[in-house]
Design a protein around this motif. Sequence first.
Motif, mmCIF file in Angstrom:
data_model
loop_
_atom_site.group_PDB
_atom_site.id
_atom_site.type_symbol
_atom_site.label_atom_id
_atom_site.label_comp_id
_atom_site.label_asym_id
_atom_site.label_seq_id
_atom_site.Cartn_x
_atom_site.Cartn_y
_atom_site.Cartn_z
ATOM 1 N N TRP A 248 -6.216 4.153 9.643
ATOM 2 C CA TRP A 248 -6.601 3.470 8.499
ATOM 3 C C TRP A 248 -6.568 1.781 8.722
ATOM 4 N N GLN A 249 -7.650 1.070 8.334
ATOM 5 C CA GLN A 249 -7.795 -0.243 8.529
ATOM 6 C C GLN A 249 -6.764 -0.927 7.882
ATOM 7 N N THR B 21 -5.775 -3.322 3.513
ATOM 8 C CA THR B 21 -6.012 -2.276 2.317
ATOM 9 C C THR B 21 -7.513 -1.623 2.765
ATOM 10 N N CYS C 200 -4.768 -1.509 12.715
ATOM 11 C CA CYS C 200 -4.875 -0.303 11.970
ATOM 12 C C CYS C 200 -3.550 0.664 12.225
ATOM 13 N N PRO D 148 -10.447 0.966 4.452
ATOM 14 C CA PRO D 148 -10.532 2.383 4.388
ATOM 15 C C PRO D 148 -10.257 3.248 5.583
ATOM 16 N N ARG D 149 -10.064 4.521 5.405
ATOM 17 C CA ARG D 149 -9.808 5.381 6.548
ATOM 18 C C ARG D 149 -11.068 5.483 7.331
ATOM 19 N N ARG E 204 0.873 -1.188 -0.098
ATOM 20 C CA ARG E 204 0.048 0.065 0.227
ATOM 21 C C ARG E 204 0.980 1.179 0.132
ATOM 22 N N TRP F 208 0.483 5.751 0.654
ATOM 23 C CA TRP F 208 -0.219 7.004 0.644
ATOM 24 C C TRP F 208 0.638 8.001 0.455
ATOM 25 N N GLU G 45 -4.835 10.295 11.372
ATOM 26 C CA GLU G 45 -5.921 9.602 10.523
ATOM 27 C C GLU G 45 -5.573 7.983 10.996
#
Length: 466
Positions: free
Chosen positions: A409-410, A413, A395, A415-416, A356, A358, A407
């Motif tokens: 995030w889970q 993959t 998370c 969502p926030r 992933r 960001w 923030e």
Amino acid sequence: MAPRGHHLTEVALLASASGCLAAAGAGEREGWLDDPSVVASLGPRARDLAVASAARSVLAIIPIAGGGGGGVMVKPALGPDEGRISAVEWVPLDVGGAEGEQEVALAVGTDAGWLLFYSLAGDLLHKQSIYPAKIMKLNFSERKENAWEDSGSDELSVVFPGVIARCDGADLQIMLQKSFQEVKPRMWKDKFEQEDADDESSFERMPLQIWNVSKFGSCADAAIVGLMPPPLLELQSSQRHYCAITVGEDAVVSAYRLSEDRGRSFVGAILSRGVAATFSTISSLSKILWRSEPSPTKKPRPKPQSFAKTSPLTCLKDSPRKGERLTLSPSGTLAAITDSLGRILLLDTRALVAVRLWKGYRDASCLFVEMLLNKDKASSSSTHLEYTKSDYCLCLAIHAPRKGIIEVWQMRTGPRILAIPCPKGSRILQPSTRFSSSEFTSYTPLEVYLFNGDSGQLSVLNRHIG
């Protein structure tokens, strides 16, 4: 627990403008916690907070329950060649109580490569030269044993630019337990003996392994993620092999196999020290008999330990992108890596692949956290003691100071699931270890705390997400 809709619960309001915390720089100016020379570490169960200032050469140990009052201020006895404080980390200690009582010690690293341990009372427990370079990070990791795999033991890793050292948890426990027993008798020594006690030669050397991980360039951060299989030609070897991940300027991410020399046990270290002490005694006697010139008062620094075998595995180079920080998940299977271009890479440390990415998070810091998703709807009277590990979801908490938010995030993959505004001059912290309760139904989740340096407020991120 805070009312629904509140995502942070205040744990304590520390007296930031007075006492020990002020000695570390609190209240001097707004945003003092943003100073890179100020390092902080949260103790197990968030009972104590350690804040150190390299510029002031001060270590403050603050009890959370007392609102910052009754803390201890330590000025480490560091010589000109022993550097200034550059890293701190809490280390648990089993004291053998009837109910599994546990204590803690505070590990302190300097920018000249010295490692010191202090008690909560500020007593020096141990002092040792590790490697002549800046200690950038100290990280204590819990390794859970299981029946089908040798998962290793707890460990304390010491990160230098291009070098990483590892102290086994069992050796660390033996050293700290012995030091706790000896610290009270040392307090009764006279001034000259006390000064001598601050010298490294008055402590037994703690055995450790050290590896060179600069094959792909110097590193800005590193971590030992766990055990890995041996090379194909060494399947029958008795050595353990660890996987290390590094981040830095030349290579954003690098991976190495670290081979452990298991012959370096605590007993072997004691024997080695005994032989060295015997040789030193004989040498001293011979000088007296032959009336040689007196030795200089300044003792030379011990030579650094030789490197154990390191095998490079892979690396990712993406100039001008530079790796900055590295954070591991509790199991060590995931790593969150921040870089100089404001991106955060989620790395699978077993497969060594990115899962992933960001973007837009410059100067961010990350910590893994375990959250309950919709679990609080089942019963308003439920407590965390009724939940097991399977009820929690892993998370990633991202603190983006330029955006002024945290923030969540889970993983991996998902969502926030949360965005929380946070004031400037704040820092996210996490206890270095989780003391487990003797209750078989209990599970201590991984939590994230927010410390506002200007107000002195310490809050915990609520684990319930409705």
